[in-house]
Design a protein around this motif. Structure first.
Motif, PDB file in Angstrom:
ATOM      1  N   GLN A   1      14.294   2.509  14.112  1.00  0.00           N
ATOM      2  CA  GLN A   1      13.548   1.836  13.043  1.00  0.00           C
ATOM      3  C   GLN A   1      12.983   0.513  13.556  1.00  0.00           C
ATOM      4  O   GLN A   1      11.834   0.160  13.278  1.00  0.00           O
ATOM      5  CB  GLN A   1      14.462   1.594  11.833  1.00  0.00           C
ATOM      6  CG  GLN A   1      13.750   1.031  10.622  1.00  0.00           C
ATOM      7  CD  GLN A   1      12.691   1.990  10.092  1.00  0.00           C
ATOM      8  OE1 GLN A   1      12.943   3.171   9.931  1.00  0.00           O
ATOM      9  NE2 GLN A   1      11.491   1.491   9.852  1.00  0.00           N
ATOM     10  N   ALA A   2      13.786  -0.218  14.339  1.00  0.00           N
ATOM     11  CA  ALA A   2      13.328  -1.504  14.867  1.00  0.00           C
ATOM     12  C   ALA A   2      12.128  -1.300  15.781  1.00  0.00           C
ATOM     13  O   ALA A   2      11.176  -2.089  15.764  1.00  0.00           O
ATOM     14  CB  ALA A   2      14.464  -2.181  15.633  1.00  0.00           C
ATOM     15  N   LEU A   3      12.156  -0.217  16.571  1.00  0.00           N
ATOM     16  CA  LEU A   3      11.032   0.069  17.465  1.00  0.00           C
ATOM     17  C   LEU A   3       9.786   0.390  16.644  1.00  0.00           C
ATOM     18  O   LEU A   3       8.699  -0.136  16.924  1.00  0.00           O
ATOM     19  CB  LEU A   3      11.391   1.253  18.377  1.00  0.00           C
ATOM     20  CG  LEU A   3      10.354   1.610  19.433  1.00  0.00           C
ATOM     21  CD1 LEU A   3      10.215   0.466  20.432  1.00  0.00           C
ATOM     22  CD2 LEU A   3      10.751   2.894  20.153  1.00  0.00           C
ATOM     23  N   ARG A   4       9.955   1.228  15.613  1.00  0.00           N
ATOM     24  CA  ARG A   4       8.810   1.552  14.743  1.00  0.00           C
ATOM     25  C   ARG A   4       8.250   0.282  14.121  1.00  0.00           C
ATOM     26  O   ARG A   4       7.046   0.071  14.079  1.00  0.00           O
ATOM     27  CB  ARG A   4       9.242   2.521  13.639  1.00  0.00           C
ATOM     28  CG  ARG A   4       9.114   3.971  14.009  1.00  0.00           C
ATOM     29  CD  ARG A   4       9.186   4.852  12.775  1.00  0.00           C
ATOM     30  NE  ARG A   4      10.493   4.787  12.135  1.00  0.00           N
ATOM     31  CZ  ARG A   4      11.499   5.587  12.464  1.00  0.00           C
ATOM     32  NH1 ARG A   4      11.358   6.493  13.397  1.00  0.00           N
ATOM     33  NH2 ARG A   4      12.652   5.473  11.866  1.00  0.00           N
ATOM     34  N   ASP A   5       9.157  -0.587  13.635  1.00  0.00           N
ATOM     35  CA  ASP A   5       8.715  -1.819  12.987  1.00  0.00           C
ATOM     36  C   ASP A   5       7.951  -2.710  13.960  1.00  0.00           C
ATOM     37  O   ASP A   5       6.941  -3.305  13.599  1.00  0.00           O
ATOM     38  CB  ASP A   5       9.910  -2.592  12.422  1.00  0.00           C
ATOM     39  CG  ASP A   5      10.478  -1.909  11.190  1.00  0.00           C
ATOM     40  OD1 ASP A   5       9.815  -0.991  10.678  1.00  0.00           O
ATOM     41  OD2 ASP A   5      11.566  -2.291  10.750  1.00  0.00           O
ATOM     42  N   SER A   6       8.442  -2.809  15.205  1.00  0.00           N
ATOM     43  CA  SER A   6       7.777  -3.717  16.134  1.00  0.00           C
ATOM     44  C   SER A   6       6.419  -3.146  16.561  1.00  0.00           C
ATOM     45  O   SER A   6       5.455  -3.881  16.726  1.00  0.00           O
ATOM     46  CB  SER A   6       8.662  -4.047  17.336  1.00  0.00           C
ATOM     47  OG  SER A   6       8.739  -2.942  18.191  1.00  0.00           O
ATOM     48  N   ASN A   7       6.340  -1.808  16.698  1.00  0.00           N
ATOM     49  CA  ASN A   7       5.037  -1.195  16.986  1.00  0.00           C
ATOM     50  C   ASN A   7       4.056  -1.451  15.852  1.00  0.00           C
ATOM     51  O   ASN A   7       2.892  -1.765  16.078  1.00  0.00           O
ATOM     52  CB  ASN A   7       5.186   0.319  17.185  1.00  0.00           C
ATOM     53  CG  ASN A   7       5.838   0.638  18.515  1.00  0.00           C
ATOM     54  OD1 ASN A   7       5.850  -0.201  19.417  1.00  0.00           O
ATOM     55  ND2 ASN A   7       6.381   1.829  18.638  1.00  0.00           N
ATOM     56  N   LEU A   8       4.572  -1.311  14.644  1.00  0.00           N
ATOM     57  CA  LEU A   8       3.732  -1.529  13.467  1.00  0.00           C
ATOM     58  C   LEU A   8       3.231  -2.975  13.432  1.00  0.00           C
ATOM     59  O   LEU A   8       2.047  -3.229  13.172  1.00  0.00           O
ATOM     60  CB  LEU A   8       4.545  -1.201  12.206  1.00  0.00           C
ATOM     61  CG  LEU A   8       3.833  -1.285  10.863  1.00  0.00           C
ATOM     62  CD1 LEU A   8       2.621  -0.378  10.850  1.00  0.00           C
ATOM     63  CD2 LEU A   8       4.780  -0.881   9.740  1.00  0.00           C
ATOM     64  N   LEU A   9       4.125  -3.896  13.727  1.00  0.00           N
ATOM     65  CA  LEU A   9       3.721  -5.308  13.743  1.00  0.00           C
ATOM     66  C   LEU A   9       2.634  -5.573  14.773  1.00  0.00           C
ATOM     67  O   LEU A   9       1.673  -6.300  14.514  1.00  0.00           O
ATOM     68  CB  LEU A   9       4.927  -6.193  14.061  1.00  0.00           C
ATOM     69  CG  LEU A   9       5.721  -6.676  12.874  1.00  0.00           C
ATOM     70  CD1 LEU A   9       6.882  -7.529  13.344  1.00  0.00           C
ATOM     71  CD2 LEU A   9       4.826  -7.509  11.945  1.00  0.00           C
ATOM     72  N   MET A  10       2.779  -4.943  15.947  1.00  0.00           N
ATOM     73  CA  MET A  10       1.776  -5.130  16.988  1.00  0.00           C
ATOM     74  C   MET A  10       0.425  -4.599  16.519  1.00  0.00           C
ATOM     75  O   MET A  10      -0.607  -5.240  16.715  1.00  0.00           O
ATOM     76  CB  MET A  10       2.212  -4.419  18.268  1.00  0.00           C
ATOM     77  CG  MET A  10       2.658  -5.394  19.343  1.00  0.00           C
ATOM     78  SD  MET A  10       3.814  -4.685  20.511  1.00  0.00           S
ATOM     79  CE  MET A  10       3.081  -3.133  20.903  1.00  0.00           C
TER      80      MET A  10
END
Ligand SMILES: [Zn+2]
Length: 202
Positions: free
Chosen positions: A133-142
């Protein structure tokens, strides 16, 4: 000290879940409160308000002590070390004794061990999900930052165009990059929500 045979931390931790307040009090730790929002003197090293329990205290025994500016924290076993100076083996033995596990028979220990394994597997699975989830969130933020940059760039172009042709309102159509970035963000949000609703249905 009678050896504990093959009972270990995972099994005793499993049996202790939900019972830490009783364990600590029975073993002589004076807790001022079991509210995790209140700071109190430390039952080990004193002070005025350096100590507090974690929100998961009853299940895990977790605690945090600011010490002399040297923060320490740990689980229900290690609090016995912080307060009484017991070694990990002494902590294990005391909790196992209190829970009546030192005299548990082989079958009871086997049941506890299986339960502990299942609990550990579940905790690892939960941690893996959180990582994903953290990876998805950070990709989304980028992606969102990229989209924001592109929108700012278009707004800049639009302002320049306004200046160049002061008599006309000029509208610059969204850039191709901007549209594809918006689509990517949209897809990621949908995927993230799909994950949440799939998780909720499990
Ligand atoms: Zn302390």
């Amino acid at each position: 000290m009678k050896p504990l045979n093959y009972i270990g931390f995972p099994e005793v931790r499993t049996a202790a879940a939900g019972r830490w307040e009783g364990i600590h009090r029975a073993l002589g730790i004076q807790l001022a409160t079991t509210s995790h929002t209140k700071h109190t003197p430390c039952p080990g090293c004193g002070g005025r308000d350096r100590f507090r329990l974690d929100a998961t205290y009853q299940d895990t025994g977790r605690w945090i002590c600011g010490g002399g500016g040297d923060t320490q924290a740990g689980d229900g076993f290690s609090l016995l070390g912080h307060v009484f100076g017991w070694t990990p083996l002494e902590q294990l033995k005391a909790v196992a004794d209190y829970l009546g596990l030192s005299s548990a028979n082989d079958k009871e220990r086997e049941t506890l061990r299986r339960k502990a394994e299942a609990m550990q597997a579940k905790m690892q699975e939960d941690a893996r999900r959180l990582d994903e989830q953290a990876l998805r969130d950070s990709n989304l933020l980028m992606e969102l930052r990229e989209l924001e940059d592109q929108i700012r760039h278009r707004q800049y172009l639009q302002r320049q165009a306004h200046k160049a042709t002061s008599l006309y309102r000029v509208c610059i159509t969204p850039l191709e990059d901007e549209l594809s970035a918006a689509c990517a963000v949209n897809t990621m949000i949908l995927e993230s929500y799909a994950h949440y609703s799939a998780g909720a249905n499990q």
